[in-house]
Design a protein around this motif. Structure first.
Motif, PDB file in Angstrom:
ATOM      1  N   LEU A  36       0.596  -1.343  -0.065  1.00 45.37           N
ATOM      2  CA  LEU A  36       0.322  -0.020   0.020  1.00 45.37           C
ATOM      3  C   LEU A  36       0.750   1.385  -0.106  1.00 45.37           C
ATOM      4  CD1 LEU A  36      -2.915  -1.110   2.442  1.00 45.37           C
ATOM      5  CD2 LEU A  36      -3.096  -0.601  -0.094  1.00 45.37           C
ATOM      6  N   ASP A  37       2.141   1.132   0.628  1.00 46.16           N
ATOM      7  CA  ASP A  37       2.788   2.428   0.726  1.00 46.16           C
ATOM      8  C   ASP A  37       3.600   2.474  -0.719  1.00 46.16           C
ATOM      9  OD1 ASP A  37       2.827   3.721   3.534  1.00 46.16           O
ATOM     10  OD2 ASP A  37       3.532   1.628   3.858  1.00 46.16           O
ATOM     11  N   ALA A  38       3.835   1.458  -1.395  1.00 48.92           N
ATOM     12  CA  ALA A  38       4.466   1.574  -2.604  1.00 48.92           C
ATOM     13  C   ALA A  38       3.414   2.247  -3.565  1.00 48.92           C
ATOM     14  CB  ALA A  38       5.061   0.191  -3.144  1.00 48.92           C
ATOM     15  N   TYR A  39       2.086   1.546  -3.443  1.00 48.14           N
ATOM     16  CA  TYR A  39       1.317   2.125  -4.260  1.00 48.14           C
ATOM     17  C   TYR A  39       1.053   3.561  -4.038  1.00 48.14           C
ATOM     18  CZ  TYR A  39      -3.359   2.102  -7.070  1.00 48.14           C
ATOM     19  OH  TYR A  39      -3.940   2.348  -8.110  1.00 48.14           O
ATOM     20  N   LYS A  40       1.001   3.964  -2.914  1.00 50.96           N
ATOM     21  CA  LYS A  40       0.715   5.547  -2.540  1.00 50.96           C
ATOM     22  C   LYS A  40       1.572   6.346  -3.485  1.00 50.96           C
ATOM     23  CE  LYS A  40       0.610   8.101   1.674  1.00 50.96           C
ATOM     24  NZ  LYS A  40       0.849   7.774   2.886  1.00 50.96           N
ATOM     25  N   SER A  41       2.966   5.876  -3.064  1.00 48.71           N
ATOM     26  CA  SER A  41       4.075   6.905  -3.563  1.00 48.71           C
ATOM     27  C   SER A  41       4.269   6.741  -5.075  1.00 48.71           C
ATOM     28  CB  SER A  41       5.396   6.161  -3.082  1.00 48.71           C
ATOM     29  OG  SER A  41       5.883   4.978  -3.636  1.00 48.71           O
ATOM     30  N   SER A  42       3.346   5.967  -5.760  1.00 45.87           N
ATOM     31  CA  SER A  42       3.316   6.047  -7.177  1.00 45.87           C
ATOM     32  C   SER A  42       2.147   6.489  -7.722  1.00 45.87           C
ATOM     33  CB  SER A  42       3.841   4.672  -7.950  1.00 45.87           C
ATOM     34  OG  SER A  42       2.989   3.865  -7.456  1.00 45.87           O
ATOM     35  N   HIS A  43       1.177   6.747  -6.771  1.00 43.64           N
ATOM     36  CA  HIS A  43      -0.151   7.113  -7.158  1.00 43.64           C
ATOM     37  C   HIS A  43      -0.764   8.359  -6.463  1.00 43.64           C
ATOM     38  CE1 HIS A  43       0.070   3.252  -8.953  1.00 43.64           C
ATOM     39  NE2 HIS A  43      -0.979   3.478  -9.691  1.00 43.64           N
TER      40      HIS A  43
ATOM     41  N   THR B 242       3.296   1.904   6.839  1.00 33.66           N
ATOM     42  CA  THR B 242       3.341   3.059   7.658  1.00 33.66           C
ATOM     43  C   THR B 242       2.030   3.757   8.195  1.00 33.66           C
ATOM     44  OG1 THR B 242       3.168   4.742   5.981  1.00 33.66           O
ATOM     45  CG2 THR B 242       5.303   3.687   6.235  1.00 33.66           C
ATOM     46  N   PHE B 243       2.153   4.465   9.520  1.00 25.31           N
ATOM     47  CA  PHE B 243       0.993   4.873   9.792  1.00 25.31           C
ATOM     48  C   PHE B 243       0.129   5.850   8.978  1.00 25.31           C
ATOM     49  CE2 PHE B 243      -0.895   8.303  12.527  1.00 25.31           C
ATOM     50  CZ  PHE B 243      -2.052   7.511  13.042  1.00 25.31           C
ATOM     51  N   PRO B 244       0.968   6.819   8.290  1.00 25.37           N
ATOM     52  CA  PRO B 244       0.188   7.661   7.449  1.00 25.37           C
ATOM     53  C   PRO B 244      -0.758   7.018   6.229  1.00 25.37           C
ATOM     54  CG  PRO B 244       2.429   8.486   7.823  1.00 25.37           C
ATOM     55  CD  PRO B 244       2.305   7.026   8.345  1.00 25.37           C
ATOM     56  N   THR B 245      -0.385   5.962   5.918  1.00 20.04           N
ATOM     57  CA  THR B 245      -1.165   5.189   4.901  1.00 20.04           C
ATOM     58  C   THR B 245      -2.369   4.493   5.635  1.00 20.04           C
ATOM     59  OG1 THR B 245       1.037   4.846   3.508  1.00 20.04           O
ATOM     60  CG2 THR B 245      -0.892   3.464   2.965  1.00 20.04           C
ATOM     61  N   PHE B 246      -1.954   3.878   6.814  1.00 22.43           N
ATOM     62  CA  PHE B 246      -3.298   3.385   7.425  1.00 22.43           C
ATOM     63  C   PHE B 246      -4.285   4.409   7.688  1.00 22.43           C
ATOM     64  CE2 PHE B 246      -5.112   2.361  11.548  1.00 22.43           C
ATOM     65  CZ  PHE B 246      -5.793   1.197  11.359  1.00 22.43           C
ATOM     66  N   TYR B 247      -3.657   5.614   8.258  1.00 20.22           N
ATOM     67  CA  TYR B 247      -4.593   6.641   8.671  1.00 20.22           C
ATOM     68  C   TYR B 247      -5.612   7.044   7.449  1.00 20.22           C
ATOM     69  CZ  TYR B 247      -6.451  11.189  10.273  1.00 20.22           C
ATOM     70  OH  TYR B 247      -7.078  12.435  10.630  1.00 20.22           O
TER      71      TYR B 247
END
Lengths: 332, 256
Positions: free
Chosen positions: A11-18, A48-53
């Motif tokens: 999910l963190d990897a996805y967030k960093s590229s989208h 990471t917590f920010p992605t969870f949040y």
């Protein structure tokens, strides 16, 4: 050996590229199809917590609470408390209760992975502030102080709210915090210097003749700190009660008697002999300026020559003042 | 003890000018019986302090009766017609707006505002000054206003942000109840800024108007689980520079 790339959650990897919206949509679609797989992604130890949040609204809509691991349900509870979100709290009523130690590790996870995204939203920052307060006030974790100090100055440069973080900073009740903030006295950014001076309560009285030279100001503060650190005590003042909080003050009695305080937060840090009590009675009857002078002189002479200090301590208070003033002139 | 021009005065000569049971009489009695030396150049200077202290209490009562909400800085709200809400949760006076009208609006459209206890105290001081000074003079004195607890105080009001050790608490003083063992998840309960309303009552925004025991109890209800220290009233007070404002007031009258 694992490299950094392998340690990033999906999910963190996805967030960093989208962008965030894409992450939320993709996660929601996954959850609709396969709740267990969506929950497994949230329960990834590397998340990471920010992605969870960020995904809290989707977790709620998909009702993933029963599938969350202890780390995530505990983090949800912290969020519900920090944001006074009673609806979220109700969802977690039946979730397992973390032990104190487990709670601490979750807070550390939130803190360590959270700060990189400070400023994400007002509410997110509020959760970080409460996380910090819990680590400092409840778990007495002083290791986070450097990050806290750094974030206070980062936020201040952006004009963001800092008062709860400043409160945490003072609530460590640790004079070492002052030393960390003092580094910003020599910053090139005037906002940093202004804030550092405020946090340290570094007034003209202590500055003496520094004439605004940042490096000299810093050195002068360090000298002051070195001289007074063993005698500093915590007053509890903060930005909510004062525009110029003086969170730590010098215990002049202790400095005069050369009695180091074991801790800045102790109320009665030392016991006194009859002789010391008598000396203090005389000491208290002198003027403010003389008390400062006597305490400073006592500290100096004690460090240089303890025998001479003993003799000086046995002298009458007026003699002590005379001697201290005489020495002051010689020193100039 | 009260001294005017270095001479101790018979307090009854001043207090007889105020009704029995008035806040001015209470202040004078406390000053007279107190261990501090209250010094003034003229009777008018003392009378101005009494007047401003009364208006501080009046303004606190007005705010108490208003519908301004208690909000932490992150959730603070204000009327955008007069104020810009800043990133730190403070309110900055809008360009082209009269400061006196903007302060007045907080009391007129109070439901559009929400902030915490320290900023409420600053609002009380501005309103008290607006009750004393003509609006035009007030506007000249405070062309820019930033409402954010004690952090961005106007130089004229600097002293209200400083807590100084005092021998006597007087009605109109700003005091602070400290809550050292506050629950870390509710930092807004770390303490309560209050105005001494006289007769043993205190006004704190969010708590209300009560005696010290009730305020301490409210703070104690918001302590951490293993708390062992009670909330308490600090032995210091914040006071505006009454003499400076008296001087400005006199000059304003002379210019009128």
């Amino acid at each position: 050996m694992m490299n950094n790339r392998q340690m990033v959650s999906y999910l963190d990897a996805y967030k960093s590229s989208h962008d965030i919206d894409q992450l939320k949509k993709t996660f929601y679609s996954l959850g609709e199809k396969d709740r267990k797989r969506a929950a497994a992604q949230l329960n990834d130890p590397n998340l990471t917590f920010p992605t969870f949040y960020t995904l809290l609204p989707e977790i709620d809509t998909l009702d993933l609470y029963p599938l969350l691991n202890l780390r995530n349900t505990t983090a949800c509870k912290v969020c519900s408390k920090a944001l006074r979100n009673e609806v979220l709290a109700e969802h977690l009523n039946t979730a397992s209760q973390a032990t104190n130690e487990q709670n601490y590790h979750v807070l550390k996870w939130m803190f360590n992975t959270g700060w990189r995204e400070d400023g994400f939203s007002n509410q997110f920052d509020q959760v970080l502030d409460v996380t910090t307060a819990l680590l400092i006030k409840k778990y007495k974790d002083q290791s986070i102080l450097p990050t806290v100090v750094n974030e206070i100055f980062e936020r201040n440069r952006k004009g963001y709210y800092i008062h709860d973080l400043v409160w945490c900073f003072y609530e460590t009740r640790n004079p070492y915090a002052l030393k960390l903030a003092a580094r910003y006295l020599r910053s090139n950014n005037p906002e940093d210097v202004k804030l550092a001076s405020e946090l340290l309560h570094y007034t003209s009285e202590e500055e003496e003749e520094i004439h605004g030279n940042p490096e000299r100001k810093y050195e002068s503060y360090l000298n002051w700190f070195q001289e007074n650190q063993p005698y500093l005590y915590f007053t509890g003042e903060n930005l909510q009660c004062s525009s110029e909080p003086r969170a730590f003050k010098v215990d002049l009695d202790a400095k005069y008697l050369s009695k180091k305080r074991l801790s800045a937060s102790q109320k009665k840090p030392y016991s006194l002999t009859k002789f010391e009590q008598e000396k203090l009675e005389q000491f208290h009857q002198t003027k403010d300026s003389d008390r400062k002078l006597l305490a400073k002189y006592s500290k100096q002479i004690y460090s240089k020559n303890p025998q001479q200090w003993k003799e000086w301590m046995h002298a009458d208070i007026n003699q002590q003042v005379k001697y201290a003033k005489g020495q002051g002139r010689e020193a100039q | 003890m009260i001294f005017i021009g270095n001479q101790q005065i018979d307090v009854s000569t001043i207090s007889s000018g105020y009704p029995a049971g008035s806040v001015e009489r209470e202040i004078l009695t406390k000053m007279n019986a107190g261990s501090e030396r209250y010094e003034y150049s003229t009777v008018a200077q003392l009378q101005f302090e009494l007047k401003l202290r009364r208006e501080i209490i009046n303004a606190a009562n007005e705010l108490y009766r208003s519908r301004m909400a208690f909000k932490v800085f992150r959730d603070s709200i204000c009327n955008p017609r007069y104020w810009n809400r800043m990133n730190d949760g403070g309110f900055s006076l809008k360009e082209g707006v009269r400061p006196s009208e903007a302060i007045q609006d907080i009391f007129i459209n109070s439901s559009l505002y929400g902030t915490e206890c320290a900023t409420a105290m600053v609002i009380v001081y501005y309103k008290a000054l607006l009750n004393v000074f003509p609006a035009n003079q007030f506007d000249r004195m405070f062309p820019k206003i930033y409402l954010m607890n004690w952090h961005q105080i106007d130089p004229l009001l600097r002293e209200i942000g400083l807590m100084r050790s005092v021998s006597d608490f007087l009605p109109g003083d700003r005091l602070y109840f400290m809550n050292p063992d506050v629950d870390p998840t509710t930092p807004e309960w770390q303490g309560e800024n209050v105005i001494d309303m006289g007769n043993g009552l205190y006004y704190g925004h969010g708590i209300g108007k009560y005696n010290a025991a009730v305020i301490i109890d409210a703070l104690n209800q918001n302590r951490k689980e293993d708390a062992d220290e009670s909330a308490y009233l600090m032995d210091s007070a914040g006071r505006p520079n009454f003499k400076k404002f008296a001087d400005l007031y006199e000059r304003g009258l002379a210019a009128a």
